[in-house]
Design a protein around this motif. Structure first.
Motif, short mmCIF file in Angstrom:
data_model
loop_
_atom_site.label_atom_id
_atom_site.label_comp_id
_atom_site.label_asym_id
_atom_site.label_seq_id
_atom_site.Cartn_x
_atom_site.Cartn_y
_atom_site.Cartn_z
N UNK A 1 5.74 9.42 1.95
CA UNK A 1 6.42 8.51 0.59
C UNK A 1 6.78 9.64 -0.46
N UNK A 2 7.25 8.97 -1.38
CA UNK A 2 7.64 9.69 -2.63
C UNK A 2 8.75 10.89 -2.19
N UNK A 3 9.59 10.32 -1.57
CA UNK A 3 10.86 10.95 -1.14
C UNK A 3 11.86 11.00 -2.12
N UNK B 1 16.33 7.95 2.74
CA UNK B 1 17.30 7.67 3.76
C UNK B 1 17.99 8.87 4.41
N UNK B 2 18.17 10.08 3.79
CA UNK B 2 18.59 11.13 4.54
C UNK B 2 17.26 11.99 5.23
N UNK B 3 16.24 11.89 4.53
CA UNK B 3 15.06 12.31 5.35
C UNK B 3 14.79 11.58 6.52
N UNK B 4 14.83 10.32 6.46
CA UNK B 4 14.56 9.59 7.70
C UNK B 4 15.76 9.66 9.01
N UNK B 5 16.91 9.76 8.42
CA UNK B 5 18.21 9.84 9.21
C UNK B 5 17.91 11.20 10.31
N UNK B 6 17.69 12.20 9.37
CA UNK B 6 17.03 13.62 10.10
C UNK B 6 16.05 13.55 11.06
N UNK B 7 15.02 12.82 10.51
CA UNK B 7 14.00 12.53 11.62
C UNK B 7 14.21 11.91 12.87
N UNK B 8 14.96 10.75 12.62
CA UNK B 8 15.49 10.18 13.76
C UNK B 8 16.25 11.04 14.85
N UNK B 9 17.19 11.87 14.28
CA UNK B 9 18.00 12.64 14.98
C UNK B 9 17.07 13.69 15.69
N UNK B 10 16.25 14.36 15.09
CA UNK B 10 15.26 15.18 15.65
C UNK B 10 14.51 14.72 16.94
N UNK B 11 14.01 13.38 16.51
CA UNK B 11 13.13 12.69 17.57
C UNK B 11 13.98 12.30 18.76
N UNK C 1 0.73 -1.10 -0.17
CA UNK C 1 0.14 -0.04 0.04
C UNK C 1 0.90 1.26 0.02
N UNK C 2 1.94 1.02 0.81
CA UNK C 2 2.82 2.61 0.81
C UNK C 2 4.36 1.88 0.40
N UNK C 3 4.80 2.45 -0.91
CA UNK C 3 5.95 1.88 -1.18
C UNK C 3 6.93 2.88 -0.74
N UNK C 4 7.93 2.18 0.12
CA UNK C 4 8.99 2.82 0.61
C UNK C 4 8.65 4.04 1.30
N UNK C 5 8.07 4.14 2.67
CA UNK C 5 7.50 5.15 3.22
C UNK C 5 8.11 5.26 4.55
#
Length: 1256
Positions: free
Chosen positions: A229-231, A235-245, A212-216
């Protein structure tokens, strides 16, 4: 804002011209504002999808040339007001000047130069800090703030184009990642989606791919699940979100806010879309990985890294890998994980030399150390720059170390240490290996044996290998193996660390080398060498000091390995006390936590006090993060770090032992074993000589070994565990197994294991060799990687810290008394709003007081507190008593009323107490709250000028009706003691304060209306002012004003009557100095005592109406100040013409004037009540005041003898049903809370994407 002029070829595409002159055009974005129609929908969609600057600036000014072919942008604006200001400036300052020019090119050149000059002047004033964020990024930050209503303090880190899945439909838009929030905005064909999520509310964050959600990216909060999705670069986005969380979780755990790294070097050519904060976070991530890989101190900062090869003499190979350089270290990590790791402290470096290049060895670099080791690197890309950086760092080394100089040798740059007499001394001061210090080079102030050697050496019974036989021979072989290793691979910090090193560790470290190698592998040696004398200073400072930590340490000292002879006497106990107390003073955030005593006692066996101290630092602050944290759950059983690794263990059990995982969950065993297995590194559950082997591996490999061994233990006992019926049976199985894990190679005499006495069975125990257990754990579970564990730690940390927050919320809600009136759900919602307001002070620095004073070690109720300004914001949005512009004043009074201990902060319990007083209870309870808000301490001296007079009045008059003098003095003394106790209790360590406070709350008796003090005239005026403002927005506004006018006049009359009785009573006991004859006084007294119905005659109109205007002016505040006297004057004239025979006319003009200013008041809404209404419908109740009182106060504006009681106010209000209905009306606080949450993230008022206009 003014813009650097840029050429625009098509000026009218998607823009509408609103103003024009020969040189400039003011335009509005098509579709912005009203009447957009279909064009507006399309333009709005294009602006969002293409990230057009018109989203944030829908107005612009263009410079137009005469041929109308070329336009230049000169300004833009987010609102009509802003763009009009720029337009008027151009018309007033440039039009006349431009008309002088003949040449069109000269006009354009002049305008461009003028605009550039304005921009330069603005930048000079607005950018003293040298903000290096690129222009495109600043524009995106402006859009974010405008769209989501964020303040200036909220910094944008980065933004990405992506799709948000709302149901099964993707909404293309922009994801904005700020320091504290994740925001998303989409506008497609009239459908607007706007999301704001605080990082502290995120409970789950993961990257996944489904049909349902391709690579989200999935983001969960307590209320919703979000999919993006549709980034372009997920990988860069997720890594930054991890750091901020992660930063947000750290803030919740220990109140550390985000601080930008000011020392971060600026790039020579900054990327146009990369912010300084993004570079900061990237640098932090690299630094953390670098420090964790090489076990370096927490303040070490990576300067850079480059690919290279390292010549390894032990196997005669050039190993490819990466060289890392920081302020104090040069490190190398091979591409193959176990091939080679190397750490070279710059304090050890003597020569850095560029050797001659060749085809076999291109760009070689040789580094020599004080320990006579030479390291050869090659294939360096930028060798010259690298050597220069190393030289710079060497020059910055502490002055006590030998200086460095640069010399030439055969066209090679050499960084050498010149020979000097102090060189040998420096080598002694900073030895290359811990082995050179075990002879007692360092000592602490108290010159004790444990200052120079471990307790094991002091208490070792059989030390000779001849006596030990086979075990001694085995130990001797281990020592020989390590000596050979030192010869081939080096000794000390600069040792080559390879797969061979791990093999030797797994076989067990010889007891004579254990302390030295623990220091090296943990990185504690680096910190000890660079902080000489630090431990001795801490010991000296902490000796004799008392705190909650020292009390807990004393309680646990004799529980630390009591079976070991080293801790059966005062020598070992005293050493343990000094180390634990020194660490508690070094790190008060942790202080002392459970299980630290057990681990520290083992460290003291193998090292001196100072070495044990630095090993403890490495353990608590780097190797087991958050394990020893004051923020614990489940009645101080588990810390956050232990819970995180417990979650990892559960996840690993599901992956590696799926058939056992479900059974373990049902039995609840995982949570039971986490404390003893992880927190004490198996030291409390295994025989000591076996557990210490696991500690050896732990210092080399980290937490990975502990998890592997735990999985191996479950695997070995799987069959028995699967048939267990309850938790107790499972724990018995595991306990018996662990008791019989033996170390047959140990040379130390066996130490009886106390845990073994608790586990017995019918079958004889089967012994398990610790080395066999380790071997199995590596064979079956060696696929674990440090990076994977860190990834799982982040995932579990979100769950754990949010569960801690939920626990805190439940604990706080349970602490609220049951009679507070709010439901559990309402209290939880209020708590979340209250907490969000506290966190806002840390986000944006609006109030640093609460943020600075937050202490996670305090009871849950005291952890989140807000100050007056934050309370005012909450009060305005949540109060049922909306008073317009007067609401902030009322909020300030409520805050002072609730702030019992006068620390300018209130906790959640005090907050809901104030809210409950306004929302719940009957009419009496609500009026009591309102009444208290107009008495000291709620009413400040600045608000009531006569507060001092009132206090003096109460002191004189209340003594007869309150307490006898002796009892009063005793009560005062008790108050003083109570206040001192509260002051002492402000220390976070003084838990007795909270016990006393809770005991007093349990014993506190409910306040009755008779306990309330009386209200003086000035305070009554303030009460009338509040009531006047409170009714201004009510549907029954007219009726309420009529009612309060009647009640206020009646109360003023009652106050005058009460004053007469008090004056009459006072004359019996003391003489009163007054002017005026006795006959007039008696007549006035008789007049005052006349029945109330007689006051309805026309003769009383003139004084009442005149005075009504006076009080209206006071009660209505500044908004009606000019209007009130005029209206009251008209009414007063009408009244006087009808009442020529009024008795009040017998008084002189001065007396009448004084009389009006003091007593004859009534409250009327001058803004909404017309004069006709007043004369036809309103009956004002009032009375005449005797000239005796007027003269007695000698032109005073406030009558200090006038007072009114709460019972009289209550009785008067009960006569007006409309007032009773107003105060008994139920108000749903749930709706207020929802509105408050919306207000916190409301759209900026300058954002004009109005749906009404778009839909048209």
């Amino acid at each position: 804002m003014w813009l650097a002029p840029e050429e625009v070829l098509v000026a009218n595409a998607l823009w509408v011209t609103e103003r024009a002159n020969p040189f400039f055009v003011l335009q509005r974005r098509r579709g912005h504002g009203k009447g957009g129609g279909l064009t507006g929908l399309l333009v709005g969609t294009l602006d969002v999808v293409l990230d057009s600057s018109a989203r944030v600036a829908p107005y612009r000014i263009l410079h137009q040339t005469q041929d109308l072919q070329v336009y230049w942008t000169v300004a833009c604006g987010s609102s009509r007001k802003e763009i009009t200001k720029h337009w008027e400036w151009l018309e007033n300052n440039l039009l006349q000047t431009l008309s002088i020019f003949d040449n069109e090119e000269d006009i354009t050149t002049f305008i461009k130069g003028k605009i550039h000059g304005i921009i330069a002047e603005e930048n000079k004033n607005l950018q003293p800090q040298g903000d290096e964020d690129p222009g495109k990024f600043k524009e995106a930050e402006l859009k974010m703030r405008k769209q989501f209503g964020m303040p200036e303090g909220e910094k944008l880190v980065n933004y990405y184009s992506c799709s948000y899945w709302k149901g099964r439909v993707p909404r293309q838009g922009w994801l904005y990642l700020t320091v504290n929030h994740m925001c998303f905005y989409s506008f497609l064909l009239g459908k607007e989606v706007s999301l704001v999520v605080q990082w502290v509310d995120v409970t789950r964050l993961e990257k996944n791919a489904t049909l349902l959600f391709p690579e989200s990216i999935r983001v969960d909060t307590r209320d919703q699940e979000l999919f993006f999705s549709m980034f372009l670069n997920i990988s860069e986005t997720f890594k930054l979100m991890e750091q901020l969380a992660n930063l947000a979780m750290r803030q919740l755990l220990d109140s550390e806010g985000f601080l930008e790294d000011k020392a971060l070097l600026r790039p020579i050519r900054p990327h146009r879309n990369i912010s300084a904060l993004k570079r900061d976070l990237d640098a932090r991530a690299k630094n953390e990985c670098y420090r964790a890989t090489f076990r370096l101190p927490r303040d070490e900062r990576l300067d850079g890294h480059t690919g290279c090869t390292l010549w390894t003499p032990f196997n005669k190979l050039h190993i490819p890998g990466q060289m890392f350089i920081s302020n104090n270290y040069i490190c190398f990590a091979s591409k193959e994980e176990d091939a080679c790791h190397l750490i070279i402290p710059l304090r050890e470096v003597t020569i850095v030399e560029k050797a001659d290049s060749s085809s076999v060895l291109p760009s070689p670099l040789s580094i020599s150390t004080k320990s006579k080791m030479t390291f050869l690197f090659a294939n360096l890309k930028d060798r010259d720059f690298l050597v220069q950086r190393i030289s710079d760092f060497l020059q910055k080394m502490p002055s006590k170390q030998p200086g460095s100089s640069i010399g030439e040798r055969k066209a090679s740059v050499v960084v050498t240490t010149p020979e000097s007499p102090s060189a040998a001394q420096d080598v002694l001061e900073q030895p290359a290996s811990p082995s050179s210090t075990l002879g007692g080079c360092r000592s602490i102030c108290t010159q004790v044996p444990t200052a120079s050697q471990g307790l094991l050496k002091l208490f070792q019974r059989n030390s000779s290998t001849e006596v030990l036989g086979a075990k001694g021979a085995k130990e001797k072989m281990k020592e020989e193996s390590w000596n050979i290793h030192f010869f081939e691979y080096g000794r000390g910090m600069c040792m080559y660390r390879t797969a061979r090193t791990r093999e030797l560790v797994l076989k067990g470290i010889p007891e004579g080398l254990r302390g030295e190698l623990w220091l090296l592998f943990s990185g504690a040696w680096n910190e000890m060498v660079t902080h000489p004398g630090y431990y001795a200073e801490l010991v000296e400072k902490s000796t004799g000091k008392y705190s909650l930590a020292t009390e807990e340490i004393e309680r646990d000292l004799h529980r630390s390995m009591p079976e070991h002879p080293a801790f059966q006497n005062e020598l070992g106990i005293a050493a343990l006390r000094r180390v634990l107390t020194a660490y508690a003073f070094r790190n008060p955030t942790i202080g002392y936590c459970q299980a630290m005593n057990i681990v520290t006692s083992v460290l003291l066996l193998y090292g001196s006090e100072e070495e044990a101290f630095w090993l403890l630092v490495a353990l608590c602050e780097r190797m087991l993060p958050d394990y020893y944290n004051t923020r614990v759950v489940d009645s101080s059983i588990l810390s956050a770090g232990a819970l995180v690794d417990q979650g990892i263990f559960e996840e690993l059990t599901r992956d590696f032992l799926p058939q056992l995982s479900e059974k373990m969950q049902d039995l609840g065993v995982i949570s039971s074993i986490s404390l003893s297995w992880f927190l004490t590194l198996f030291l409390s559950v295994m025989p000591f000589e076996s557990a210490v082997i696991i500690v050896d591996c732990f210092f080399y490999e980290g937490i990975k070994v502990v998890l592997q061994v735990a999985l191996a233990i479950l695997d070995a006992n799987m069959e028995q565990l699967l048939v267990c019926s309850d938790e107790g049976e499972a724990m018995t199985v595991l306990g018996r197994y662990l008791d019989n894990v033996v170390n047959k190679q140990s040379v130390s005499p066996p130490i009886p294991h106390l845990h073994a006495l608790l586990t017995s069975g019918d079958d004889p125990p089967v012994e398990v060799d610790i080395f066999e257990l380790l071997k199995v754990s590596y064979e079956k579970f060696s696929s674990l990687r440090a990076n994977d564990i860190e990834q799982m730690r982040f995932k579990q940390r979100l769950k754990v810290i949010q569960s801690l927050e939920d626990t805190a919320k439940r604990s706080v809600v349970r602490a609220i008394p049951g009679d507070i009136g709010f439901s559990i759900e309402e209290l939880e919602d209020l708590y979340m709003v209250f907490k969000a307001k506290h966190l806002a002070s840390q986000y944006w620095g609006g109030s640093c007081t609460a943020a600075i004073r937050r202490d996670p070690s305090l009871p849950y109720l005291e952890q989140y507190r807000i100050d007056a300004s934050q309370f005012q914001e909450l009060f305005i949005s949540l109060t049922p008593w909306a008073c317009g512009s007067h609401t902030p004043v009322l909020a300030g009074r409520m805050f002072r009323l609730l702030d019992k201990n006068k620390d300018l902060l209130i906790n959640f319990k005090e907050f809901v107490t104030g809210m409950s007083g306004m929302y719940h209870g009957d009419l009496t309870e609500k009026l009591k709250v309102l009444y208290k808000l107009h008495l000291p301490p709620a009413l400040s001296p600045e608000e009531a000028e006569s507060a001092l007079e009132a206090a003096r009045y109460f002191t004189e008059d209340s003594s007869s009706e309150a307490l006898p003098q002796e009892e009063q003095e005793e009560a005062d003394n008790e108050d003083v003691r109570e206040k001192r106790g509260e002051e002492k209790g402000t220390s976070p360590q003084d838990y007795r304060h909270y016990l006393r406070m809770w005991a007093q709350e349990k014993e506190a008796q409910k306040e009755t209306i008779k306990d309330l003090p009386k209200m003086n005239q000035e305070q009554f005026i303030e009460l009338c002012k509040t009531l006047y403002n409170m009714f201004s927005e009510d549907p029954m506004e007219q009726d309420l004003y009529h009612a309060i006018a009647t009640v206020a006049s009646l109360l003023l009359r009652i106050g005058e009557v009460g004053k007469k009785f008090s004056v009459r009573a006072g004359r019996k006991s003391r003489d009163i100095a007054c002017s005026g004859d006795h006959g007039r006084t008696t007549a006035a007294t008789v007049e005052v005592e006349s029945p109330v119905p007689e006051l309805h005659q026309d003769t009383a109109w003139e004084p009442q109406l005149s005075a009504a205007g006076d009080l209206q002016a006071k009660a209505s505040g500044d908004t009606h100040l000019g209007k009130a006297p005029q209206e009251s004057q008209v009414v007063g004239e009408g009244g006087s013409s009808e009442g020529q025979g009024s008795p009040s006319q017998l008084l002189s003009d001065d007396e009448t004037k004084d009389d009006m200013s003091m007593s004859s008041y009534s409250v009327v809404s001058t803004g909404s009540l017309q004069c006709e209404d007043l004369t036809d419908d309103t009956v004002l109740v009032g009375g005449e005041v005797s000239s005796h009182v007027a003269a007695a106060h000698c032109e005073g504006t406030v009558d200090a003898d006038w007072c009114i009681s709460f019972e009289q106010i209550l009785a008067s209000i009960l006569t007006e049903s409309v007032l009773v209905n107003f105060f008994e009306k139920r108000v749903d606080i749930g709706l207020k809370i929802k509105d408050q949450k919306k207000v916190e993230r409301q759209f900026s008022t300058s954002s004009d994407h109005e749906q009404s206009g778009v839909s048209g």
